[in-house]
Design an enzyme around this catalytic site. Structure first.
Site, PDB file in Angstrom:
ATOM      1  N   SER A 287       0.817  -1.221   0.000  1.00  0.00           N
ATOM      2  CA  SER A 287       0.000   0.000   0.000  1.00  0.00           C
ATOM      3  C   SER A 287       0.850   1.269   0.000  1.00  0.00           C
ATOM      4  CB  SER A 287      -0.903  -0.011   1.229  1.00  0.00           C
ATOM      5  OG  SER A 287      -0.098  -0.112   2.393  1.00  0.00           O
TER       6      SER A 287
ATOM      7  N   CYS B  98       4.000   1.322  -1.277  1.00  0.00           N
ATOM      8  CA  CYS B  98       5.116   1.114  -2.209  1.00  0.00           C
ATOM      9  C   CYS B  98       5.002   2.024  -3.417  1.00  0.00           C
ATOM     10  CB  CYS B  98       5.090  -0.306  -2.763  1.00  0.00           C
ATOM     11  SG  CYS B  98       5.206  -1.551  -1.533  1.00  0.00           S
TER      12      CYS B  98
ATOM     13  N   ARG C  42       4.622   4.064   7.238  1.00  0.00           N
ATOM     14  CA  ARG C  42       5.508   4.477   6.143  1.00  0.00           C
ATOM     15  C   ARG C  42       6.214   3.277   5.526  1.00  0.00           C
ATOM     16  NH1 ARG C  42      10.306   7.465   9.642  1.00  0.00           N
ATOM     17  NH2 ARG C  42      11.225   5.590  10.503  1.00  0.00           N
TER      18      ARG C  42
ATOM     19  N   ARG D 112      17.471  -2.520   2.077  1.00  0.00           N
ATOM     20  CA  ARG D 112      16.430  -3.369   1.491  1.00  0.00           C
ATOM     21  C   ARG D 112      16.304  -3.106  -0.008  1.00  0.00           C
ATOM     22  NH1 ARG D 112      10.637  -3.912   0.744  1.00  0.00           N
ATOM     23  NH2 ARG D 112      10.104  -5.977   1.533  1.00  0.00           N
TER      24      ARG D 112
END
Ligand code: XMP
Length: 498
Positions: free
Chosen positions: A313, A315, A396, A411
């Site tokens: 949601s 991204c 976030r 990541r």
């Protein structure tokens, strides 16, 4: 000479593309059934050796999973995955909090102890950092000398901050033998009006601790997801190349490590994940992947595969990088490969409703991971914000500027360069405050059970086997949501997509 058609040539060929589908594109075909939703068995696996009683994980995000939410998840039968925007020491302490939360006898290595010569100030700080309200006092040989609790020292009426623990502790300690039962421990606590009892061996050496809260919580949560020793399950996210964090998490007792990468089909990431998997005892789930080829590259050493390239949601990966895989297709591709190797699959991201979650299972996942769904709960990190009378919590992306500033960039395989602007792949947002985790999970799993009833599947493996999809048109999608009405009362499990 024949005129070339527009599809001749290597570039035109690229437009002969396969279709990729996501949640709203499909529905489960209702099937003959005798399954009552409440009787459906929702237990599953998150990795080769780790079983859960609910097929649900909370995302490794700094606005979603810290120990409080992870404890709540495991108590209800699922699994929380600690995020990695914390240093290794803090992560180890967080794993300890989860592992201590439900133990009947907290084992020695997890008992927070004090030494007799520590100052009152130091022991007070230690108890606050460790999140405990009392500690046995032991000498160098681990002989129990006394017990100290928050009420012995605060509010510093009878003792000074610089006094030694020895002066404030209770030295007539009630202890229990190693084979103490829950009933005997409770009796001891009631008789002596105490809340914790050190467990000692024949020579009065500390071997563990029983607490009232631990015993009562265990009774209350029979469906909890536990390890072999009866402690709550703990998942930990580790970055690719973070060998030291992985080893520390493993030694701290984490049950599953999640290689936390936005694109695990990067060959360096896979090499590192394989090396970590060879080093640790815990199961290692590799992610995120979204294609058959990525699954094939990881399936030989991974204990689980996590799927999701850009469905989340918060991204922006797909718009920023132009790459991604709609989630239902991604799950089916990965599950095709994983199922041949008996490797569980986790569908991570993009789940807004319980119906999405059971569709992900029907597509081949063994469990689902959610971020936004849990970010608004009381147990998620962060405070409640009130705007125009409505309550919210922060949510976030781990690839947002705010999260990357706190270390999350790896990541996304992005180095932290000083003075250089990040290229984020996520946004910072707020999500409505939704109350307790247990009521959110109740709605989520209740909806999934309904889905099992509609497809006639009694177990999660049966959903994977029996469920069939139908393709939904745009008109079908509109028909599937409340329409032609004005909603007057909010349902606990539905809010219209803005
Ligand atoms: P939901 O939809 O449940 O998704 O909120 C949670 C999942 O989203 C992933 N995630 C991100 N993906 N940019 C991304 O492209 C980000 O900043 C980001 N942060 C989290 C992650 O897989 C999580 O579990």
């Amino acid at each position: 000479m024949a005129k070339q058609s527009s599809s001749d040539g290597p570039f035109s060929e690229k437009l002969r593309v396969p279709e990729a589908l996501t949640f709203d594109d499909v529905l489960l075909r209702p099937k003959e059934s005798r399954v009552e939703p409440d009787a459906a068995d929702v237990s599953s696996r998150v990795s080769k050796n780790v079983e859960v009683n609910l097929p649900v994980l909370s995302a490794a995000m700094d606005t979603v999973t810290e120990s409080e939410l992870a404890i709540g998840m495991a108590r209800e039968g699922g699994l929380g995955v600690l995020h990695r925007n914390m240093d290794t020491e803090e992560m180890v302490a967080e794993v300890g909090r989860i592992k201590r939360a439900h133990e009947m006898v907290i084992s020695r290595e997890n008992v927070v102890t004090a030494e007799p010569e520590m100052t009152i100030e130091a022991v007070d700080r230690m108890m606050q950092v460790e999140g405990v309200s009392g500690a046995p006092v032991v000498d160098e040989d681990d002989t129990v000398l006394g017990i100290i609790s928050g009420t012995d020292i605060r509010p510093y009426l009878e003792v000074g901050e610089e006094d030694a623990v020895r002066e404030a502790m209770t030295d007539e300690v009630i202890t229990a033998p190693e084979d103490v039962s829950a009933r005997e421990a409770l009796e001891l606590m009631y008789d002596h009006k105490i809340e914790r009892v050190p467990v000692v061996d024949e020579d009065n050496h500390l071997v563990g601790l029983v607490t009232m809260a631990g015993i009562l919580e265990r009774r209350e949560h029979e469906n909890a997801a536990r390890d072999e020793e009866g402690r709550l399950l703990a998942g930990v996210a580790v970055g690719p190349f973070e060998d030291e964090r992985a080893i520390a998490a493993d030694e701290a007792g984490a049950d599953v490590l999640f290689i936390d990468c936005a694109h695990a089909h990067n060959l360096d990431v896979l090499d590192s994940a394989e090396a970590i998997a060879e080093t640790v005892d815990a199961d290692v789930v590799v992610g995120n992947v979204g294609t058959r080829a990525a699954a094939e590259a990881a399936v030989d050493f991974a204990d689980g595969l996590k799927v999701g390239i850009g469905p989340g949601s918060i991204c922006t990966t797909r718009v920023v990088s132009g790459a991604g895989m709609p989630q239902i297709t991604a799950v089916t591709e990965v599950a095709d490969v994983a199922s041949q190797h008996d490797v569980p699959v986790i569908a991570d991201g993009g789940i807004r409703y319980s119906g999405d979650a059971i569709k992900a299972i029907a597509a081949g996942a063994d469990a689902v991971m959610l971020g936004s769904y849990f970010a608004g709960t009381k147990e998620a990190p962060g405070r409640v914000i009130t705007r125009n009378g409505k309550k919210y919590k922060q949510y976030r992306g781990m690839g947002s500027v705010g999260a990357m500033n706190e270390g999350g960039g790896e990541r996304y395989l992005k180095e932290e360069e000083e003075d250089e602007e990040f290229v984020p792949e996520g946004v910072e947002a707020a999500t409505p405050y939704t109350g307790t985790l247990s009521s959110e999970l109740h709605q989520l799993v209740g909806g999934m059970r309904s889905g099992m009833g509609y497809v006639g599947a009694e177990t999660i493996p049966e959903v994977k086997e029996r469920a069939e999809f139908v393709r939904v048109s745009a008109a079908g999608q509109t028909e599937g949501h409340p329409h032609d009405v004005m909603i007057t009362d909010e349902a606990p499990n539905y809010s219209p997509d803005e």
